[in-house]
Design a protein around this motif. Sequence first.
Motif, PDB file in Angstrom:
ATOM      1  N   ASN A  29       0.859  -1.137  -0.045  1.00  0.00           N
ATOM      2  CA  ASN A  29      -0.049   0.037  -0.051  1.00  0.00           C
ATOM      3  C   ASN A  29       1.125   1.171  -0.092  1.00  0.00           C
ATOM      4  N   LEU A  32       1.151   3.155   3.312  1.00  0.00           N
ATOM      5  CA  LEU A  32       1.845   2.467   4.262  1.00  0.00           C
ATOM      6  C   LEU A  32       3.398   3.024   4.046  1.00  0.00           C
ATOM      7  N   GLU A  46       1.212  -6.471  11.828  1.00  0.00           N
ATOM      8  CA  GLU A  46       0.356  -6.207  10.579  1.00  0.00           C
ATOM      9  C   GLU A  46      -0.963  -6.677  10.912  1.00  0.00           C
ATOM     10  N   ASP A  54       2.242  -6.226   2.532  1.00  0.00           N
ATOM     11  CA  ASP A  54       2.593  -4.801   3.123  1.00  0.00           C
ATOM     12  C   ASP A  54       3.662  -5.558   4.304  1.00  0.00           C
ATOM     13  N   ALA A 111       0.297  -1.717  12.309  1.00  0.00           N
ATOM     14  CA  ALA A 111      -0.349  -1.256  10.898  1.00  0.00           C
ATOM     15  C   ALA A 111      -1.625  -2.065  10.556  1.00  0.00           C
ATOM     16  N   GLN A 113      -4.342  -1.747   7.523  1.00  0.00           N
ATOM     17  CA  GLN A 113      -4.708  -1.381   6.301  1.00  0.00           C
ATOM     18  C   GLN A 113      -5.890  -1.706   5.704  1.00  0.00           C
ATOM     19  N   ILE A 141      -0.296   3.144  12.526  1.00  0.00           N
ATOM     20  CA  ILE A 141      -0.582   3.710  11.166  1.00  0.00           C
ATOM     21  C   ILE A 141      -1.927   2.964  10.718  1.00  0.00           C
ATOM     22  N   THR A 143      -4.946   3.109   7.550  1.00  0.00           N
ATOM     23  CA  THR A 143      -5.645   3.308   6.456  1.00  0.00           C
ATOM     24  C   THR A 143      -6.983   2.889   6.035  1.00  0.00           C
ATOM     25  N   ARG A 207      -1.711   8.447  11.117  1.00  0.00           N
ATOM     26  CA  ARG A 207      -0.358   8.203  11.733  1.00  0.00           C
ATOM     27  C   ARG A 207      -0.132   8.662  12.869  1.00  0.00           C
TER      28      ARG A 207
END
Length: 212
Positions: A29, A32, A46, A54, A111, A113, A141, A143, A207
């Motif tokens: 991504n 990211l 993740e 990722d 993360a 995502q 992070i 998204t 973030r």
Amino acid sequence: MTTPDSIEPAQFWEDRYRKCGRVWSGEPNELLVREAGNLAPGSALELGCGEGADALWLASWGWQVTAVDISTTALRRAAAQAIELGLSGRVTFQHHDLGQTFPGGNFDLVAAQYLQSPVALNQTAILRQAARAVAPGGTLIITMHAGWPTWSSAAQHPADVAFPTLEGLLTALALPPAWKVDTLASVRRPAPSPEECTGTRTDHVWRLTRTT
């Protein structure tokens, strides 16, 4: 009649991966990459790793990654790709239904995502757990899609689908004062339709740094 509410999440995602070959592009991504690219590598978690793009990108940049997903088929594909790329020593893949179990430990980077699903998913509870898994000085992070692609009408989709707003998700996380916001942004990205019609889609990115 089968409805999204009647389908178990594990069944839904396993069926999606089993019924075809590779689902995703294999590329990390870009949001990211943008947000994590300047971080010093350490330990990373993740959530919802899918086929591993990722997680493998993070591993290639020196992170020691724990990558989790609800689909065993997706995890097998990700693990095979890790071996092919010579990164298997830097990634541990774990099977979790995040609505039921969550990986233990604290991480320098967590993360998540596109942790969005057409079937049952307690997104807020999972993301709060994600924040708790960030080590002091570490980074979270997130998204998320902010809406449907421009070529797709909302009438084509379930009426109860909700997309988070930037401030709305931040409020829902209920983070203590020991956090600071580094990025709170909306990004419009190319998003062609399955028929290759041109279009765009807006994503939100958060973030956040745990300062202590």
